[in-house]
Design an enzyme around this catalytic site. Structure first.
Site, PDB file in Angstrom:
ATOM      1  CG  HIS A   1      30.266 -46.894 -86.336  1.00  0.00           C
ATOM      2  ND1 HIS A   1      30.848 -45.667 -86.576  1.00  0.00           N
ATOM      3  CD2 HIS A   1      29.579 -46.748 -85.177  1.00  0.00           C
ATOM      4  CE1 HIS A   1      30.520 -44.825 -85.599  1.00  0.00           C
ATOM      5  NE2 HIS A   1      29.760 -45.453 -84.739  1.00  0.00           N
TER       6      HIS A   1
ATOM      7  CG  ASN B   1      42.667 -35.353 -84.927  1.00  0.00           C
ATOM      8  OD1 ASN B   1      42.909 -34.709 -85.947  1.00  0.00           O
ATOM      9  ND2 ASN B   1      41.510 -35.952 -84.723  1.00  0.00           N
TER      10      ASN B   1
END
Ligand code: NAD
Ligand code: ZN
Length: 251
Positions: A126, A220
């Site tokens: 990104h 996570n």
């Protein structure tokens, strides 16, 4: 957090590792993920753009509509990224890069913290918030250009500059995506770390790795759409789980 012994063995025996990181790995450095509630920041900290959802600012349309608002949003994120430091999760990933025979780090983050922690050859899907580029395609400038009160112009052609960051609705950079797909397919163990798995096509890298036979590991604190598909779900913060994993596998 205990790292299962069969995972420790699998990682040790694997010639090729790859990891995809998301905003969650920088959360312990003090950078907000897009899913964090803005309420967590004090009123005094809330600038004008804070009343918008990041999804509504990080788009080409938002930049067209209100360039200076969007510029300010990125300028603030860049400033914040420069102020914080890599956390033990970033440092552990840089260590894996040094200790594993072959390790590819792919990131959706734009904050540059992996590189500041010592990771090299990071595939940035990104872009990077420390760079800007010309909206007319003159190229990428490594220096951010500050412009009080507005969006700076390209020093070469005078068109508007934009942060060198991917926006919602834009294609990913071709070369980086290709490299990431290849790394995912060749990996024997693929880690998905601190990413909600909601942003495509990065989210599908884990599935490509699995289809090619990789063992999938997710790190996570919370379940994600990927969780039911992984071989190992290491539930916890990356700044805690990753250093422990490095210690168990390589010390
Ligand atoms: P996301 O905001 O959608 O999801 C973040 C994920 O991280 C969540 O699943 C959350 O449970 C997890 N998480 C929170 N704290 C964690 C911790 N301490 N350790 C491990 N995981 C933790 O982020 P995303 O999946 O990366 O996608 C959002 C997009 O936003 C990306 O495209 C990215 O470019 C951009 N973004 C980047 C930054 C950055 O560069 N630091 C920050 C915000 C958003
Ligand atoms: Zn230009």
């Amino acid at each position: 957090m205990r790292i299962p012994s069969d995972l420790v063995r699998t990682i040790r025996d694997s010639s090729n590792l790859a990891a995809l990181t998301g905003a969650g790995v920088s959360q312990e450095s003090g950078l907000r993920t897009f899913r964090d509630k803005l309420e967590s920041s004090s009123e005094a900290e809330k600038p004008l753009w804070a009343q918008y959802k990041p999804e509504d600012l990080a788009t080409p349309e938002a930049f067209e509509r209100n360039p200076s608002l969007v510029w300010e949003f990125y300028a603030m994120r860049r400033l914040k990224a420069g102020e914080v430091r890599p956390n033990p999760g970033h440092i552990a990933l840089a260590e894996i890069g040094q200790r594993a025979p072959h390790f590819t780090l792919i990131t959706q983050n734009v904050d540059g913290l992996h590189q500041r922690a010592g990771s090299t050859d990071v595939i940035e899907l990104h872009g990077n918030i420390t760079r800007v580029r010309c909206t007319h395609g003159c190229g990428v400038f490594t220096e951010w250009i500050d412009s009080p009160g507005g969006v700076p112009d390209c020093p070469q052609c005078g068109a508007k500059l934009r942060p060198d960051v991917g926006r919602f609705g834009e294609l990913l950079p071709h070369k980086e995506l290709e490299q990431a797909v290849e790394a995912a397919r060749e990996s024997k163990v693929f880690f998905s770390i601190g990413t909600s798995g909601l942003v495509q096509p990065a989210a599908s890298l884990a599935l490509m790795a699995k289809q090619a036979g990789a063992v999938l590991v997710e790190i996570n604190p919370e379940d994600t759409p990927l969780t039911p598909l992984v071989d190992f779900f290491l539930q916890g913060k990356s700044g805690e789980v990753l250093p422990e994993m490095v210690r168990r596998v390589w010390d």
